[in-house]
Every structure is written in C-alpha cells, then in structure tokens.
Design a protein around this motif. Sequence first.
Motif, PDB file in Angstrom:
ATOM      1  N   VAL A 113       5.269  10.576  -0.765  1.00  0.00           N
ATOM      2  CA  VAL A 113       4.888   9.158  -0.811  1.00  0.00           C
ATOM      3  C   VAL A 113       5.320   8.495   0.494  1.00  0.00           C
ATOM      4  CG1 VAL A 113       5.214   6.954  -2.010  1.00  0.00           C
ATOM      5  CG2 VAL A 113       5.325   9.082  -3.298  1.00  0.00           C
ATOM      6  N   THR A 114       4.475   7.610   1.029  1.00  0.00           N
ATOM      7  CA  THR A 114       4.859   6.805   2.177  1.00  0.00           C
ATOM      8  C   THR A 114       4.060   5.509   2.171  1.00  0.00           C
ATOM      9  OG1 THR A 114       5.130   6.774   4.592  1.00  0.00           O
ATOM     10  CG2 THR A 114       3.154   7.848   3.744  1.00  0.00           C
ATOM     11  N   GLU A 115       4.577   4.521   2.882  1.00  0.00           N
ATOM     12  CA  GLU A 115       3.835   3.267   3.045  1.00  0.00           C
ATOM     13  C   GLU A 115       3.160   3.217   4.409  1.00  0.00           C
ATOM     14  OE1 GLU A 115       6.374  -0.281   3.427  1.00  0.00           O
ATOM     15  OE2 GLU A 115       8.067   1.061   3.812  1.00  0.00           O
ATOM     16  N   HIS A 116       3.335   4.267   5.207  1.00  0.00           N
ATOM     17  CA  HIS A 116       2.870   4.269   6.591  1.00  0.00           C
ATOM     18  C   HIS A 116       1.512   4.961   6.753  1.00  0.00           C
ATOM     19  CE1 HIS A 116       6.714   2.672   7.807  1.00  0.00           C
ATOM     20  NE2 HIS A 116       7.323   3.651   7.162  1.00  0.00           N
ATOM     21  N   SER A 117       0.757   4.495   7.712  1.00  0.00           N
ATOM     22  CA  SER A 117      -0.565   5.051   7.979  1.00  0.00           C
ATOM     23  C   SER A 117      -0.458   6.432   8.618  1.00  0.00           C
ATOM     24  CB  SER A 117      -1.349   4.109   8.900  1.00  0.00           C
ATOM     25  OG  SER A 117      -0.632   3.881  10.099  1.00  0.00           O
ATOM     26  N   PHE A 118      -1.573   7.142   8.635  1.00  0.00           N
ATOM     27  CA  PHE A 118      -1.625   8.484   9.232  1.00  0.00           C
ATOM     28  C   PHE A 118      -1.110   8.442  10.672  1.00  0.00           C
ATOM     29  CE2 PHE A 118      -4.811   9.129   5.881  1.00  0.00           C
ATOM     30  CZ  PHE A 118      -4.427  10.366   5.397  1.00  0.00           C
ATOM     31  N   GLY A 119      -0.353   9.472  11.020  1.00  0.00           N
ATOM     32  CA  GLY A 119       0.116   9.607  12.396  1.00  0.00           C
ATOM     33  C   GLY A 119       1.362   8.822  12.742  1.00  0.00           C
ATOM     34  N   THR A 120       1.874   7.999  11.814  1.00  0.00           N
ATOM     35  CA  THR A 120       3.078   7.213  12.101  1.00  0.00           C
ATOM     36  C   THR A 120       4.267   8.141  12.305  1.00  0.00           C
ATOM     37  OG1 THR A 120       2.270   5.365  10.763  1.00  0.00           O
ATOM     38  CG2 THR A 120       4.627   5.405  11.260  1.00  0.00           C
ATOM     39  N   GLN A 121       4.960   7.970  13.411  1.00  0.00           N
ATOM     40  CA  GLN A 121       6.098   8.826  13.736  1.00  0.00           C
ATOM     41  C   GLN A 121       7.366   8.362  13.015  1.00  0.00           C
ATOM     42  OE1 GLN A 121       5.768  11.763  15.602  1.00  0.00           O
ATOM     43  NE2 GLN A 121       3.652  11.158  15.160  1.00  0.00           N
TER      44      GLN A 121
ATOM     45  N   MET B 273       8.819   9.258   2.351  1.00  0.00           N
ATOM     46  CA  MET B 273       8.868   9.521   3.785  1.00  0.00           C
ATOM     47  C   MET B 273       8.976   8.250   4.621  1.00  0.00           C
ATOM     48  SD  MET B 273       5.724  12.235   3.655  1.00  0.00           S
ATOM     49  CE  MET B 273       5.784  12.721   5.391  1.00  0.00           C
ATOM     50  N   GLY B 274       9.588   8.393   5.790  1.00  0.00           N
ATOM     51  CA  GLY B 274       9.663   7.296   6.752  1.00  0.00           C
ATOM     52  C   GLY B 274       8.694   7.519   7.892  1.00  0.00           C
ATOM     53  N   SER B 275       7.588   8.196   7.588  1.00  0.00           N
ATOM     54  CA  SER B 275       6.573   8.539   8.596  1.00  0.00           C
ATOM     55  C   SER B 275       5.221   8.588   7.893  1.00  0.00           C
ATOM     56  CB  SER B 275       6.892   9.901   9.213  1.00  0.00           C
ATOM     57  OG  SER B 275       6.952  10.896   8.206  1.00  0.00           O
ATOM     58  N   GLY B 276       4.167   8.921   8.656  1.00  0.00           N
ATOM     59  CA  GLY B 276       2.858   9.084   8.048  1.00  0.00           C
ATOM     60  C   GLY B 276       2.853  10.271   7.108  1.00  0.00           C
ATOM     61  N   ILE B 277       1.945  10.275   6.139  1.00  0.00           N
ATOM     62  CA  ILE B 277       1.887  11.345   5.139  1.00  0.00           C
ATOM     63  C   ILE B 277       1.592  12.696   5.781  1.00  0.00           C
ATOM     64  CG2 ILE B 277      -0.599  11.238   4.571  1.00  0.00           C
ATOM     65  CD1 ILE B 277       2.045  11.169   1.826  1.00  0.00           C
ATOM     66  N   ASP B 278       1.021  12.673   6.992  1.00  0.00           N
ATOM     67  CA  ASP B 278       0.694  13.905   7.711  1.00  0.00           C
ATOM     68  C   ASP B 278       1.774  14.316   8.701  1.00  0.00           C
ATOM     69  OD1 ASP B 278       0.148  11.591   9.160  1.00  0.00           O
ATOM     70  OD2 ASP B 278      -1.452  12.518  10.322  1.00  0.00           O
ATOM     71  N   VAL B 279       2.878  13.563   8.737  1.00  0.00           N
ATOM     72  CA  VAL B 279       3.962  13.864   9.689  1.00  0.00           C
ATOM     73  C   VAL B 279       5.235  14.159   8.890  1.00  0.00           C
ATOM     74  CG1 VAL B 279       5.267  13.068  11.707  1.00  0.00           C
ATOM     75  CG2 VAL B 279       2.916  12.276  11.352  1.00  0.00           C
ATOM     76  N   VAL B 280       5.368  15.408   8.414  1.00  0.00           N
ATOM     77  CA  VAL B 280       6.552  15.774   7.635  1.00  0.00           C
ATOM     78  C   VAL B 280       7.750  15.861   8.572  1.00  0.00           C
ATOM     79  CG1 VAL B 280       7.620  17.548   6.195  1.00  0.00           C
ATOM     80  CG2 VAL B 280       5.197  17.005   5.908  1.00  0.00           C
ATOM     81  N   TYR B 281       8.796  15.095   8.236  1.00  0.00           N
ATOM     82  CA  TYR B 281       9.996  15.079   9.081  1.00  0.00           C
ATOM     83  C   TYR B 281      11.230  15.248   8.203  1.00  0.00           C
ATOM     84  CZ  TYR B 281      13.704  13.465  12.165  1.00  0.00           C
ATOM     85  OH  TYR B 281      14.866  13.389  12.890  1.00  0.00           O
TER      86      TYR B 281
ATOM     87  N   VAL C  73       0.852  -1.197   0.000  1.00  0.00           N
ATOM     88  CA  VAL C  73       0.000   0.000   0.000  1.00  0.00           C
ATOM     89  C   VAL C  73       0.881   1.239   0.000  1.00  0.00           C
ATOM     90  CG1 VAL C  73      -0.180   0.124   2.534  1.00  0.00           C
ATOM     91  CG2 VAL C  73      -1.961   1.157   1.120  1.00  0.00           C
ATOM     92  N   LEU C  74       0.432   2.277  -0.684  1.00  0.00           N
ATOM     93  CA  LEU C  74       1.129   3.559  -0.700  1.00  0.00           C
ATOM     94  C   LEU C  74       0.129   4.679  -0.421  1.00  0.00           C
ATOM     95  CD1 LEU C  74       3.327   3.233  -3.928  1.00  0.00           C
ATOM     96  CD2 LEU C  74       4.171   3.205  -1.575  1.00  0.00           C
TER      97      LEU C  74
END
Length: 369
Positions: free
Chosen positions: A199-207, A173-181, A101-102
């Motif tokens: 682009v990320t494979e992680h769900s919302f809120g993933t740190q 990204m290595g985080s959720g799409i809503d967690v810009v790091y 999933v992306l």
Amino acid sequence: MDQNRLSFLALHFIPGIGDHLIRQLVSYCGSAEQVFKTPKGKLLKIPGIGEVTAESIKQGKPFSTAEQELKKAEKENVQIVFFTDKNYPSRLKQINDSPSVLYLKGNMDFENPKTIGIVGTRQATDYGRERVEELVEGLVAHQALVVSGLAYGIDIHAHKHAVKVGLPTIGVMGSGIDVVYPSSHKEIAKKMMDNGGLVTEHSFGTQPDAHHFPARNRIVAGLSDAIIIVEAAQKGGALITADIANSYNKDVFAYPGNVGQSHSEGCNNLIKSNRANLITSVKDLEYVMNWDAAVKPEKKPEVFLLDNYSPNEQLVLKTLLANNKQLVIDELSWKTNVQVSQLASILLELEFKGIVKSLPGKVYKLVKA
C-alpha cells in the motif's frame, strides 16, 4: 475511462494541493469532475484556495499525467482507491489526515476484524526478532492481519514471519508502488501479494525520500487496531508511529528491554511515561484488546530429510552442514557456486520452511539437522 476518477487523480498532480484541500474541493463542488467545471470566481471562495491554485485547476494540465497513471495502474495490476470509494479502508476513514488516494497491489482485506501493526528499530537484535516471532505465532489463532513498513529490522521480520505462518500481511511504503525499498525486500514483497500486499499514497516512480516515511507511519497507525513497538531507540520512526497511534486513540504496546541498551530506550520510555502498555506475550494483547484467549494449534514434530528439498536447496543445506551450520552469504555463494541474487531467493524459501535462520551481518544458520 471514468471521467470522475480521472478528475480525482488529476487533482493529486496539481502542485500545492494536498489531501485536505482535495477533500475540501470535492465537498464544496460535489465531485472531483465538477471541481474542474466550477468557475474560477467560485473556486476562490473555497477556504484554502488561492489565485495560483485556482488558475492551476482551470488550466487542467494534470489530466494527461493522470491518464497515463491510470493506464500504468491497469497494466501493472495496481488498484487506485479514492477516499470516496466503498472499498477505501474503513479504519482510515476515521482519521482526519488519512490519504485521499491509495495505490494497492496484492490480495488484501483491510476489514479484517483484528489488525495489528508491528514496528521497531532497523537495527533489530536476536531478542527483538524472537519477540516478533513469538508474537506473530500467537496471532495465528486470531487470524490477525499484520501491518508494518517493509523496512529493515523489526518491520521486515514481522512480514517474513507472518508469511511463514500463513497470516495476511500488508507493507505500507514511503515510495511509489513500483519502487520497493529497500530493493533487497523485493522477494518477500512478492510473497506478500497472495495474502496481503503493498500500500502507498504515492504515485508511480516516487522515490523513497526521507520525508515520506513519517507520513507513511500515519497509515500504519491508521490501519491498525493496535501498534506494537518491539525494539526502538530514543528517537526514530517507531516512536513517531506510537505518538501518531496515541493521537488516534489507538492502543499502543511496547516490549520492555534491558536498561542502558540503546535499542531498548524508546520502548522503556514509552512504558515509563504511560504512552504504551507493557507487553511480554500475546496474552497481554488479548487482555487489553478484550480478545478471547486463543488456543494454540499443536505443532507436529518435523523430521529433517534432505530429500524433502529441491536440488538447489539441498546444495545450500549440505554446504551449511559441512561448515558448522552457518556461513556469511558471500562465502556460501562462493562455496556453492550460486550467484548471491539467486542464493538470496533460495535462502528466503528455506527461512519460510523454518530450516534456515538469518542472523546479523548477512549470516545464515541451519536451525535443524
């Protein structure tokens, strides 16, 4: 709500089920929706599925989480793409460990015929930044897509310069799409949305936990036709990306650096051990990739006129002119009476216009006048 897509996402929220098992389940059962309808006895016959996993599937608890996730995606204008979807990136379909999933945000074309990954050290030097700028400018005539990891140093400089010269660029990204790091890259991330995105494979809120980044590197490598390492120490994420790209039979390039300097060791070792092609300019990339040599567009000389800039930009430029053309951002904030957060946005705009350049230590320098 599409029940099959809901089921697909629900599988991702079952503990202990990774990308490989999801593919296995969908393949054996015929669809994600059918996985949850399959009797427990049949699930247990699928390789890799044990008692705990089969029971978790039958309980179906993740459906409410998946439903909330889809609603959030719709609200945040985020696209969720599964590996069975037609618009899943074709380059990722060719690798065994691609994400199932992306999460996508922006306006991106994964099928650009020329896609280049640019990565390197977080401790970029002037030499490294100059190589990035020269390379990205050389890619303009090819209209290549630039992929990187949104990290400090080489990565963010590749994104910034791609935006500046009008090339599409994607940050993995290595985080959720809503967690810009890191959070300081939010402004550039917004600018990437018009011609590229995140682009990320992680769900919302993933740190942005440390173990997410090596996994993130496989997506950078998988999306790219070639990976270019600009500067790298003896160990680090850039070298992991190079190793992954080699395992995918992708072309890897590395810029040589001075002997004895830590940020050059990784690149020099890649070249020395034949794990990377030596690159000194875009011509080397064109030769190895069998691209037609590109004709660089002629640059028109630019005239520096303060009237061409907004009042806030003029204030910053005048202050730099009055202080030997460069200042640390905190001092610039004090002298202009503009808050650092607002000033960072103004300086980013001036960087894109090619009038200001960021230097190590949060120093900003006027490059024309």
